[in-house]
Design an enzyme around this catalytic site. Structure first.
Site, PDB file in Angstrom:
ATOM      1  N   VAL A  13       0.776  -1.503   0.250  1.00  0.00           N
ATOM      2  CA  VAL A  13       0.074   0.301  -0.159  1.00  0.00           C
ATOM      3  C   VAL A  13       1.090   1.277  -0.516  1.00  0.00           C
ATOM      4  CG1 VAL A  13      -1.750   1.024   1.369  1.00  0.00           C
ATOM      5  CG2 VAL A  13      -1.748  -1.122   1.349  1.00  0.00           C
ATOM      6  N   VAL A 129     -11.418   0.425   5.568  1.00  0.00           N
ATOM      7  CA  VAL A 129     -12.313  -0.389   5.491  1.00  0.00           C
ATOM      8  C   VAL A 129     -12.267  -1.784   4.032  1.00  0.00           C
ATOM      9  CG1 VAL A 129     -15.023  -0.433   5.749  1.00  0.00           C
ATOM     10  CG2 VAL A 129     -14.001   1.305   7.659  1.00  0.00           C
ATOM     11  N   GLY A 131     -10.894  -0.830   1.056  1.00  0.00           N
ATOM     12  CA  GLY A 131     -10.100  -0.615   0.033  1.00  0.00           C
ATOM     13  C   GLY A 131     -10.692   0.469  -1.052  1.00  0.00           C
ATOM     14  N   GLY A 184      -1.826 -16.038  -2.708  1.00  0.00           N
ATOM     15  CA  GLY A 184      -1.114 -14.769  -2.921  1.00  0.00           C
ATOM     16  C   GLY A 184      -2.725 -14.027  -2.360  1.00  0.00           C
ATOM     17  N   LYS A 202     -13.451  -3.951  10.157  1.00  0.00           N
ATOM     18  CA  LYS A 202     -14.898  -3.216   9.477  1.00  0.00           C
ATOM     19  C   LYS A 202     -16.015  -2.634   9.242  1.00  0.00           C
ATOM     20  CE  LYS A 202     -11.512  -4.495   6.045  1.00  0.00           C
ATOM     21  NZ  LYS A 202     -11.246  -5.798   4.847  1.00  0.00           N
TER      22      LYS A 202
END
Length: 428
Positions: A13, A129, A131, A184, A202
């Site tokens: 990120v 929450v 993305g 992944g 979330k």
């Protein structure tokens, strides 16, 4: 004017945020007023997709949050500590905060927002929450004229990916989880995702915004997807459902609030039934708007970085007007909202029972449910499984506590060998 940004974390990120800030062409003009001053990392020697001159990098994260030249701190470290302590120290030093850390906000939001309000700084958390789905600002601003009744969300891409593949391939949980880890889509330790903890963080944040109070995270009921089998997926399909891990926050007419996370049978005609793969979605029900759904990628470098930078733009737009002056972006509530215990929540249920294939077993089950005020929609023997009768039960809306009492009594009956599955059912 240029605002100096301190970036805590340069992983997936953090790297995405850096790429956007360093390439503002064609994006919002305020991006040109945001500059990365310093980047905090754990390992200076680690190879990274985004190259920085070594003078920008440091392992001294506290030096970033105390730097008098930095205006905004972006926290994308993840985990509780040192993220919580660094956020609080940054606030104490007058820094605005942008974070993607749902665990810290869900568990320590009261402490963080109290500190921010006292210091007069913003704490922005759009990325925490869902993305890149812009649901936080929608709840704070665009939907402000509405009274929210229910939030129903698919808030974890890993579990949605696993359940989608189980449905499409009629496969079992364990091998598909292993494959998701290989690809992944699931962490080496997937507990936070598959046990529902991530989704619970979330929905606690969303419920706090929607219902105007602080949500005690430890009261959020949480159940994951480990117990879901290929048989449950197949029976759900026959009954006209998809199984999804749903996060639900609902305020009843008596103002009681329930917040919960659990696998749920979702009718095929419901808007969330068709949300597949790693996608997230949030369905809001409100007055006077009705239903509105937000859907999109809920994780990943691009989606999460998009939300982080959107928060940075909002702060940059507000800084010339004075610190923490915008009532639509600050945390206004200070009281804690008690949650309805799960035993008192009303829901529909699906259950699968293995019983001796003897006459009268269905009647005994029906009598037991009736004695516990559990109204049945259907009670059907589907077939025989390893010489045992396989019985599928679907209830009407019933009190969870009474249903659980009935199932406990049924489990102890001599004719009952096992109750492999109990899953809640949405709507009806």
């Amino acid at each position: 004017m240029t605002y100096q940004v301190g970036l805590l974390g340069l992983g997936t990120v953090g790297g995405g945020v850096a790429q956007i800030l360093r390439d503002p062409a064609g994006r919002h003009p305020l991006l040109r007023e945001l500059a990365i001053a310093r980047v905090g990392v754990r390992d200076l020697a680690k190879p990274r997709a985004v190259a920085f001159d070594p003078q920008y990098l440091t392992t001294d994260l506290e030096a970033i949050v105390t730097d008098p030249d930095i205006d905004i701190v972006v926290e994308v470290l993840g985990g509780i500590e040192p993220a919580r302590s660094l956020i609080l120290k940054a606030i104490a030093n007058g820094k605005h905060i942008v974070t993607a850390n749902k665990a810290v906000i869900a568990r320590h939001g009261a402490e963080i927002f109290d500190a921010a309000n006292a210091q007069g700084v913003y704490v922005m958390l759009e990325a925490a929450v869902a993305g890149g789905i812009p649901v936080i600002q929608a709840l704070k601003q665009s939907l402000g004229a509405n009274r929210i009744h229910t939030i129903t969300g698919i808030l974890n891409g890993t579990t949605n990916y696993i359940l989608t593949r189980m449905q499409q391939e009629q496969g079992d949980f364990a091998p598909i989880l292993a494959d998701a880890q290989r690809l992944g889509y699931a962490e080496a330790d997937p507990s936070a995702d598959i046990d529902g903890l991530d989704a619970a963080d979330k929905i606690a944040i969303l419920a706090s915004l929607a219902f105007g109070g602080r949500i005690p995270r430890d009261q959020v009921y949480c159940e994951g997807i480990r117990q879901i089998t290929a048989a449950d997926i197949a029976y759900a399909d026959k009954l006209g459902f998809r199984i999804k891990l749903l996060a639900i926050a609902h305020q009843a007419s008596d103002q009681s609030l329930e917040v919960r996370v659990h696998p749920t049978l979702v009718p095929l005609d419901h808007p969330l039934a068709g949300v597949n793969g790693v996608f997230n979605a949030i369905l809001l029900e409100a007055t006077p708007l009705g239903q509105v759904m937000f859907s999109g990628p809920g994780a990943g470098a691009g989606a999460t970085a998009s939300a982080v930078v959107a928060d940075l733009i909002n702060i940059a737009a507000l800084l010339p007007q004075g610190r923490a002056s915008h009532p639509l972006l600050t945390c206004q509530h200070e009281h804690t909202v008690p949650l309805l215990p799960i035993a008192k929540v009303n829901s529909r249920f699906y259950a699968r029972v293995h019983a001796q294939d003897h006459p009268g077993v269905l009647g005994k089950l029906g009598t037991c449910f009736g004695a516990h005020n559990v109204s049945l929609e259907s009670l059907v023997q589907i077939g025989v499984h390893h010489e045992l009768a396989e019985i599928v039960i679907v209830t009407h809306h019933v009190c969870e506590g009474e249903f659980r009492q009935a199932m406990a009594e049924i489990s102890s009956m001599p004719d009952i060998e096992a109750v492999p599955s109990i899953v809640r059912v949405l709507g009806g």
